[in-house]
Design an enzyme around this catalytic site. Sequence first.
Site, PDB file in Angstrom:
ATOM      1  CD  GLU A 104      36.097 -38.203 -42.016  1.00  0.00           C
ATOM      2  OE1 GLU A 104      35.696 -38.469 -43.332  1.00  0.00           O
ATOM      3  OE2 GLU A 104      36.058 -36.888 -41.742  1.00  0.00           O
ATOM      4  CB  CYS A 114      31.480 -32.985 -42.748  1.00  0.00           C
ATOM      5  SG  CYS A 114      30.712 -34.686 -42.982  1.00  0.00           S
ATOM      6  CG  HIS A 162      32.295 -37.963 -46.286  1.00  0.00           C
ATOM      7  ND1 HIS A 162      31.915 -36.982 -45.589  1.00  0.00           N
ATOM      8  CD2 HIS A 162      31.565 -37.874 -47.491  1.00  0.00           C
ATOM      9  CE1 HIS A 162      31.329 -35.985 -46.281  1.00  0.00           C
ATOM     10  NE2 HIS A 162      31.055 -36.773 -47.381  1.00  0.00           N
ATOM     11  CB  CYS A 167      32.370 -37.459 -40.387  1.00  0.00           C
ATOM     12  SG  CYS A 167      32.390 -38.110 -42.274  1.00  0.00           S
TER      13      CYS A 167
END
Length: 148
Positions: free
Chosen positions: A52, A80, A50, A83
Amino acid sequence: MKFMEIAIEEALKAKNNNEVPVGAVLVHRSGKIISKAHNLTESSHDPTSHAEIVVIRSASEKLKTNRLVDYDLFVTMEPCLMCAGAISNARIRRLYFGAYSSKRNDMVAFQLNQYFLSDESNHSPEIYGGILEIECSKLIKSYFKTKR
Protein backbone atom coordinates in the site's frame (compact mmCIF):
# COMPACT_ATOMS: atom_id res chain seq x y z
CA MET A 1 -13.05 -8.09 -10.16
CA LYS A 2 -10.37 -7.01 -12.62
CA PHE A 3 -8.36 -4.73 -10.36
CA MET A 4 -8.18 -7.21 -7.51
CA GLU A 5 -6.95 -9.84 -9.96
CA ILE A 6 -4.14 -7.46 -10.90
CA ALA A 7 -3.37 -6.95 -7.21
CA ILE A 8 -3.18 -10.75 -6.86
CA GLU A 9 -0.66 -10.83 -9.75
CA GLU A 10 1.41 -8.30 -7.81
CA ALA A 11 1.14 -10.42 -4.66
CA LEU A 12 2.46 -13.42 -6.61
CA LYS A 13 5.50 -11.34 -7.61
CA ALA A 14 6.12 -10.69 -3.92
CA LYS A 15 5.76 -14.39 -3.09
CA ASN A 16 8.23 -15.32 -5.83
CA ASN A 17 10.73 -12.89 -4.26
CA ASN A 18 10.30 -14.34 -0.75
CA GLU A 19 8.18 -11.37 0.36
CA VAL A 20 4.84 -11.62 2.17
CA PRO A 21 2.42 -11.92 -0.78
CA VAL A 22 0.48 -8.68 -0.69
CA GLY A 23 -0.24 -6.69 -3.84
CA ALA A 24 -1.87 -3.33 -4.44
CA VAL A 25 -3.26 -1.36 -7.36
CA LEU A 26 -4.23 2.31 -7.39
CA VAL A 27 -6.94 3.19 -9.91
CA HIS A 28 -8.34 6.56 -11.00
CA ARG A 29 -12.13 6.81 -10.78
CA SER A 30 -12.14 6.65 -14.62
CA GLY A 31 -10.72 3.12 -14.39
CA LYS A 32 -7.14 3.94 -15.39
CA ILE A 33 -4.45 2.16 -13.38
CA ILE A 34 -1.98 4.72 -12.02
CA SER A 35 0.37 2.41 -10.13
CA LYS A 36 0.71 -1.16 -8.94
CA ALA A 37 3.08 -2.65 -6.40
CA HIS A 38 3.78 -5.48 -4.00
CA ASN A 39 5.49 -5.87 -0.66
CA LEU A 40 9.20 -5.02 -0.75
CA THR A 41 10.11 -5.09 2.93
CA GLU A 42 12.67 -7.91 2.62
CA SER A 43 14.37 -6.83 -0.60
CA SER A 44 14.49 -3.14 0.34
CA HIS A 45 15.34 -3.77 4.01
CA ASP A 46 12.62 -1.24 4.76
CA PRO A 47 9.83 -2.22 7.17
CA THR A 48 7.58 0.49 5.72
CA SER A 49 7.67 -0.93 2.18
CA HIS A 50 4.24 -2.52 2.38
CA ALA A 51 2.42 -2.79 -0.95
CA GLU A 52 0.00 0.00 0.00
CA ILE A 53 2.80 2.42 0.91
CA VAL A 54 4.80 1.59 -2.22
CA VAL A 55 1.79 2.09 -4.51
CA ILE A 56 0.86 5.40 -2.84
CA ARG A 57 4.46 6.69 -3.05
CA SER A 58 4.69 5.71 -6.70
CA ALA A 59 1.41 7.38 -7.62
CA SER A 60 2.18 10.53 -5.64
CA GLU A 61 5.54 10.87 -7.37
CA LYS A 62 4.04 10.19 -10.81
CA LEU A 63 1.14 12.62 -10.30
CA LYS A 64 3.20 15.21 -8.36
CA THR A 65 0.66 15.35 -5.54
CA ASN A 66 0.13 13.89 -2.10
CA ARG A 67 -3.66 14.05 -2.43
CA LEU A 68 -5.21 11.11 -4.24
CA VAL A 69 -8.85 12.08 -3.78
CA ASP A 70 -10.06 10.61 -7.08
CA TYR A 71 -8.35 7.26 -6.61
CA ASP A 72 -9.34 3.83 -5.35
CA LEU A 73 -6.96 1.35 -3.75
CA PHE A 74 -7.25 -2.39 -4.28
CA VAL A 75 -5.12 -4.49 -1.94
CA THR A 76 -5.07 -8.24 -1.41
CA MET A 77 -5.06 -8.01 2.39
CA GLU A 78 -6.72 -5.74 4.90
CA PRO A 79 -4.32 -2.85 5.63
CA CYS A 80 -2.37 -2.58 8.86
CA LEU A 81 -2.57 0.57 10.96
CA MET A 82 0.52 2.11 9.30
CA CYS A 83 -1.02 1.65 5.86
CA ALA A 84 -4.41 2.88 7.06
CA GLY A 85 -2.65 6.10 8.14
CA ALA A 86 -1.10 6.49 4.69
CA ILE A 87 -4.46 5.83 3.01
CA SER A 88 -6.05 8.48 5.20
CA ASN A 89 -3.29 11.03 4.62
CA ALA A 90 -3.45 10.46 0.86
CA ARG A 91 -7.23 10.98 0.95
CA ILE A 92 -7.87 7.78 -1.04
CA ARG A 93 -11.49 7.72 -2.15
CA ARG A 94 -12.26 4.00 -1.77
CA LEU A 95 -10.44 1.04 -0.25
CA TYR A 96 -11.13 -2.47 -1.54
CA PHE A 97 -9.35 -5.36 0.12
CA GLY A 98 -9.39 -9.13 -0.25
CA ALA A 99 -8.32 -11.16 2.77
CA TYR A 100 -9.11 -10.14 6.30
CA SER A 101 -6.14 -10.16 8.64
CA SER A 102 -8.23 -11.93 11.29
CA LYS A 103 -10.70 -14.78 11.32
CA ARG A 104 -13.09 -12.39 13.02
CA ASN A 105 -14.04 -10.25 10.02
CA ASP A 106 -16.49 -8.22 12.07
CA MET A 107 -13.76 -7.22 14.56
CA VAL A 108 -11.32 -6.26 11.80
CA ALA A 109 -13.88 -4.11 10.06
CA PHE A 110 -14.70 -2.52 13.40
CA GLN A 111 -11.03 -1.75 14.13
CA LEU A 112 -10.38 -0.32 10.67
CA ASN A 113 -13.51 1.82 10.83
CA GLN A 114 -12.63 2.92 14.37
CA TYR A 115 -9.28 4.22 13.11
CA PHE A 116 -10.76 6.02 10.10
CA LEU A 117 -13.43 7.62 12.28
CA SER A 118 -11.00 8.65 15.03
CA ASP A 119 -9.40 12.05 15.55
CA GLU A 120 -6.11 10.48 14.42
CA SER A 121 -7.47 10.08 10.89
CA ASN A 122 -7.60 12.97 8.43
CA HIS A 123 -9.96 11.22 6.04
CA SER A 124 -12.19 8.16 5.94
CA PRO A 125 -12.44 6.27 2.63
CA GLU A 126 -15.33 4.05 1.69
CA ILE A 127 -14.25 0.52 2.66
CA TYR A 128 -15.18 -2.74 0.93
CA GLY A 129 -13.69 -5.96 2.31
CA GLY A 130 -13.73 -9.55 1.16
CA ILE A 131 -13.16 -8.91 -2.55
CA LEU A 132 -11.92 -12.25 -4.00
CA GLU A 133 -11.39 -13.17 -0.37
CA ILE A 134 -10.88 -16.90 -0.93
CA GLU A 135 -8.11 -16.39 -3.51
CA CYS A 136 -6.40 -13.72 -1.43
CA SER A 137 -6.63 -15.77 1.78
CA LYS A 138 -5.22 -18.88 0.11
CA LEU A 139 -2.23 -16.89 -1.13
CA ILE A 140 -1.36 -15.59 2.34
CA LYS A 141 -2.04 -18.90 4.10
CA SER A 142 0.02 -20.94 1.62
CA TYR A 143 2.96 -18.55 2.01
CA PHE A 144 3.00 -18.76 5.81
CA LYS A 145 2.46 -22.52 5.72
CA THR A 146 5.82 -22.89 3.93
CA LYS A 147 7.48 -20.68 6.56
CA ARG A 148 6.39 -22.74 9.55
